[in-house]
Design a protein around this motif. Sequence first.
Motif, PDB file in Angstrom:
ATOM      1  N   ILE A  18      -4.485   4.944  -7.974  1.00 16.78           N
ATOM      2  CA  ILE A  18      -4.288   4.222  -6.214  1.00 16.78           C
ATOM      3  C   ILE A  18      -5.751   5.123  -5.436  1.00 16.78           C
ATOM      4  N   ALA A  19      -6.502   4.550  -4.834  1.00 22.17           N
ATOM      5  CA  ALA A  19      -7.964   5.417  -3.851  1.00 22.17           C
ATOM      6  C   ALA A  19      -7.977   4.202  -2.754  1.00 22.17           C
ATOM      7  N   PHE A  20      -8.211   4.888  -1.709  1.00 20.97           N
ATOM      8  CA  PHE A  20      -9.031   4.019  -0.631  1.00 20.97           C
ATOM      9  C   PHE A  20      -9.984   3.533   0.275  1.00 20.97           C
ATOM     10  N   ILE A  21     -10.567   2.716   0.069  1.00 22.33           N
ATOM     11  CA  ILE A  21     -12.287   2.192  -0.127  1.00 22.33           C
ATOM     12  C   ILE A  21     -12.259   1.411   1.926  1.00 22.33           C
ATOM     13  N   GLU A  22     -12.437   2.869   2.296  1.00 14.67           N
ATOM     14  CA  GLU A  22     -11.756   2.081   4.127  1.00 14.67           C
ATOM     15  C   GLU A  22     -10.587   2.045   4.155  1.00 14.67           C
ATOM     16  N   ASP A  23      -9.819   1.207   4.884  1.00 13.16           N
ATOM     17  CA  ASP A  23      -8.748   1.151   5.303  1.00 13.16           C
ATOM     18  C   ASP A  23      -8.097   0.532   4.100  1.00 13.16           C
ATOM     19  N   THR A  24      -8.923   0.197   3.274  1.00 14.81           N
ATOM     20  CA  THR A  24      -8.221  -0.408   1.807  1.00 14.81           C
ATOM     21  C   THR A  24      -8.369  -0.006   0.770  1.00 14.81           C
ATOM     22  N   LEU A  25      -6.484  -0.800   0.692  1.00 10.16           N
ATOM     23  CA  LEU A  25      -5.812   0.548  -0.474  1.00 10.16           C
ATOM     24  C   LEU A  25      -6.211  -0.500  -1.826  1.00 10.16           C
ATOM     25  N   ILE A  26      -6.842  -0.415  -3.592  1.00  7.51           N
ATOM     26  CA  ILE A  26      -6.586  -0.750  -4.358  1.00  7.51           C
ATOM     27  C   ILE A  26      -6.153   0.231  -5.294  1.00  7.51           C
ATOM     28  N   ALA A  27      -5.128  -0.486  -6.181  1.00  9.99           N
ATOM     29  CA  ALA A  27      -4.534   0.443  -7.392  1.00  9.99           C
ATOM     30  C   ALA A  27      -4.432  -0.263  -8.445  1.00  9.99           C
ATOM     31  N   ILE A  28      -4.229   0.193  -9.424  1.00 10.85           N
ATOM     32  CA  ILE A  28      -3.507  -0.839 -11.228  1.00 10.85           C
ATOM     33  C   ILE A  28      -2.757   0.116 -11.313  1.00 10.85           C
ATOM     34  N   ASP A  29      -2.073  -1.477 -11.315  1.00 11.47           N
ATOM     35  CA  ASP A  29      -0.414  -1.881 -11.983  1.00 11.47           C
ATOM     36  C   ASP A  29      -0.650  -1.473 -13.866  1.00 11.47           C
ATOM     37  N   THR A  30      -0.338  -0.293 -14.452  1.00 14.47           N
ATOM     38  CA  THR A  30      -0.547  -0.446 -14.952  1.00 14.47           C
ATOM     39  C   THR A  30      -0.419  -1.051 -16.772  1.00 14.47           C
ATOM     40  N   PRO A  31       1.153  -1.399 -16.355  1.00 12.37           N
ATOM     41  CA  PRO A  31       1.419  -1.577 -17.894  1.00 12.37           C
ATOM     42  C   PRO A  31       0.894  -3.529 -17.165  1.00 12.37           C
ATOM     43  N   LYS A  32       0.693  -4.334 -16.530  1.00 10.55           N
ATOM     44  CA  LYS A  32      -0.249  -5.490 -16.386  1.00 10.55           C
ATOM     45  C   LYS A  32      -1.360  -5.369 -16.192  1.00 10.55           C
ATOM     46  N   GLY A  33      -2.379  -4.536 -16.321  1.00  8.94           N
ATOM     47  CA  GLY A  33      -3.857  -4.239 -16.031  1.00  8.94           C
ATOM     48  C   GLY A  33      -4.310  -5.024 -14.587  1.00  8.94           C
ATOM     49  N   HIS A  34      -3.706  -5.594 -13.844  1.00  9.84           N
ATOM     50  CA  HIS A  34      -3.573  -5.392 -12.864  1.00  9.84           C
ATOM     51  C   HIS A  34      -4.751  -4.817 -11.843  1.00  9.84           C
ATOM     52  N   LEU A  35      -5.708  -4.922 -11.194  1.00 11.05           N
ATOM     53  CA  LEU A  35      -6.346  -3.943 -10.930  1.00 11.05           C
ATOM     54  C   LEU A  35      -6.066  -4.606  -9.643  1.00 11.05           C
ATOM     55  N   LEU A  36      -6.002  -3.638  -8.076  1.00 10.02           N
ATOM     56  CA  LEU A  36      -5.186  -4.519  -6.676  1.00 10.02           C
ATOM     57  C   LEU A  36      -5.622  -4.312  -5.579  1.00 10.02           C
ATOM     58  N   GLN A  37      -6.147  -4.725  -5.448  1.00  9.88           N
ATOM     59  CA  GLN A  37      -6.683  -4.971  -3.556  1.00  9.88           C
ATOM     60  C   GLN A  37      -5.258  -5.017  -2.684  1.00  9.88           C
ATOM     61  N   ILE A  38      -4.738  -4.178  -1.482  1.00  7.44           N
ATOM     62  CA  ILE A  38      -3.756  -4.033  -1.092  1.00  7.44           C
ATOM     63  C   ILE A  38      -3.564  -4.230   0.399  1.00  7.44           C
ATOM     64  N   ASP A  39      -3.269  -4.584   1.379  1.00  6.32           N
ATOM     65  CA  ASP A  39      -3.881  -4.265   2.603  1.00  6.32           C
ATOM     66  C   ASP A  39      -2.433  -3.763   3.033  1.00  6.32           C
ATOM     67  N   PRO A  40      -2.471  -2.434   3.814  1.00  7.87           N
ATOM     68  CA  PRO A  40      -1.551  -1.668   3.724  1.00  7.87           C
ATOM     69  C   PRO A  40      -0.653  -1.603   4.908  1.00  7.87           C
ATOM     70  N   ILE A  41      -1.548  -2.866   5.173  1.00  9.92           N
ATOM     71  CA  ILE A  41      -0.337  -3.231   6.715  1.00  9.92           C
ATOM     72  C   ILE A  41       0.879  -4.525   6.842  1.00  9.92           C
ATOM     73  N   SER A  42       0.069  -5.695   6.063  1.00  7.86           N
ATOM     74  CA  SER A  42       0.936  -6.370   5.466  1.00  7.86           C
ATOM     75  C   SER A  42       1.023  -6.598   3.943  1.00  7.86           C
ATOM     76  N   ASP A  43       0.834  -5.315   2.817  1.00  3.30           N
ATOM     77  CA  ASP A  43       1.005  -5.842   2.016  1.00  3.30           C
ATOM     78  C   ASP A  43       0.143  -7.239   1.239  1.00  3.30           C
TER      79      ASP A  43
END
Length: 543
Positions: A18-43
């Motif tokens: 997981i990593a932050f780009i300012e207030d946006t969180l990005i994460a890797i869903d390993t088994p699916k291969g999805h690079l996710l952009q996550i809003d940490p306030i609303s999910d």
Amino acid sequence: MFSQRTIRPLSAAALCGIAFIEDTLIAIDTPKGHLLQIDPISDNTKILNSHQVREFRDVTGLAVWSDTLWVTRDNSVYLCNLNSLGLEHFATLPYPADGVAVWESTVYVSCQKLGCILIFDRDTRKEITRFYAPGVGVENLVVSEETLWVSDTIEQTVYCIDRATGEVQFSVLTPFACPTGIALHKNGETGEETLFVAYASEEPYIRDNPNADPNYELTYRDRTFIHPLYYHYDPDKRCALSNGYLIEMSYAEEISPLEEVYLQDVEWRIALPSETDRQKVKHIEPIGLPFTEEEKDGQRVAVFKLDTLTPGERHIFGWKALLEVRGIKYRITPKDVEDIPEELPFQGRYLVDDDDLAMDTTIVRRAARDAVASETNLLRKMYNIRNYVYDELSYGIKPYIDTPDIVLERGVGSCGEYVGVLLALCRLNDIPCRTVGRYKCPPLGEHKDVPLQPDFNHVWLEFYIPNFGWLPMESNPDDIGDRGPYPTRFFMGLCWYHIEIGKGITFESLSSKGTRLTKEDVAIGDLAINHIQFTILEELPPF
């Protein structure tokens, strides 16, 4: 503000890097291969690599520096532009690369198989140096200024490391098991930094299956989320506190004898929760019957008095406590205990056989010698004894506790039997130690305001080091493998769900007409049924 909430991205199976780009969180869903952009306030969740899912499958580590994304997959490290996501090979390791972190032109890569964190120069792509990995599990990384933060899946720990020397400054127990990723968020207004940790595991649940008879069945499902990690390091005490909870604990006895008895002038003693560096007692009140309070060896004990206990008579009595509990982890090295005094305190109590420890038997004495061999440093001796017991014993539940000689010969023990063997070997090697327990809250921090009942009681121990005091050590939970290497998460550390009650004293005892009754006279378990309940009220605020 999202620094005090659990982030649960919809559809994610197992988050790792997981990593932050300012207030946006990005994460890797390993088994699916999805690079996710996550809003940490609303999910709210978005897939960034809609057309490159295959390339990102099995990625474990993730880092962002400037406009470049870094990932680890299999034995290799890759980088790519955040806008194009076309992976470019950076380096290959002889074993799987687990985590990655980047600071300017320095690239850090963790490898469990090598037991190292490798440091590369970004421009030359050559290895500069390497550090020993602080734990034994798969590790993920994040770096800031002069600090390298390392999360370890098996150790349930985040390490604070000097990124120039590789020296561990302190370590912090995470509130949940199996941390798989770590990121650092910097508040743009205040500059305050907050650690966030990703967790991934499976959880059991009862499934309603209409096609089965009976229709309820046990199965498992993915469980993954991201949670802030709070900590406070006290350099004077050499310990770090971490996330905690406000918990209500109740302990009550229900008189329900297997065989009716008649007792006069009854005093029933039950130890009360202890006040410690990691556990604060906010309030205690009686259940059912009133109690008076006495102190024994610095520990609080509730005393319930009955004029008589006659056949057919029934009572419920006990206590309810409101507790603040946190994780704690001490950072003390063998070098710190080189100059301790030869004459240790507690010679008359915590170094003797006062609890059927079989310290005079041949098998126990031989085990005490073999465990430490020629080691003289107190902390290394303690560590060697722990590993020796883990090598010799396997965990198994039993309805009663045998003495250490029988347990060593059998090779299987419950948590209480682990403690008995550890106590015997430590005391024979002049290490003062004592029993602590008695229960653990079910480690379900997200289940607030729901009554929780532990399945078993539990005991662990504390050992004493002059100039530092009493240090905790779990009995058996770190014995997770065959012949190691064993994690040290609970060696000088306890997680928030450990409830410390009655250090070094009997948890519960019964007396009649001023004489303490033994289990041969009247066994408490044959006389009453205990009821233990925990309710997690709220997570404690950051420090």
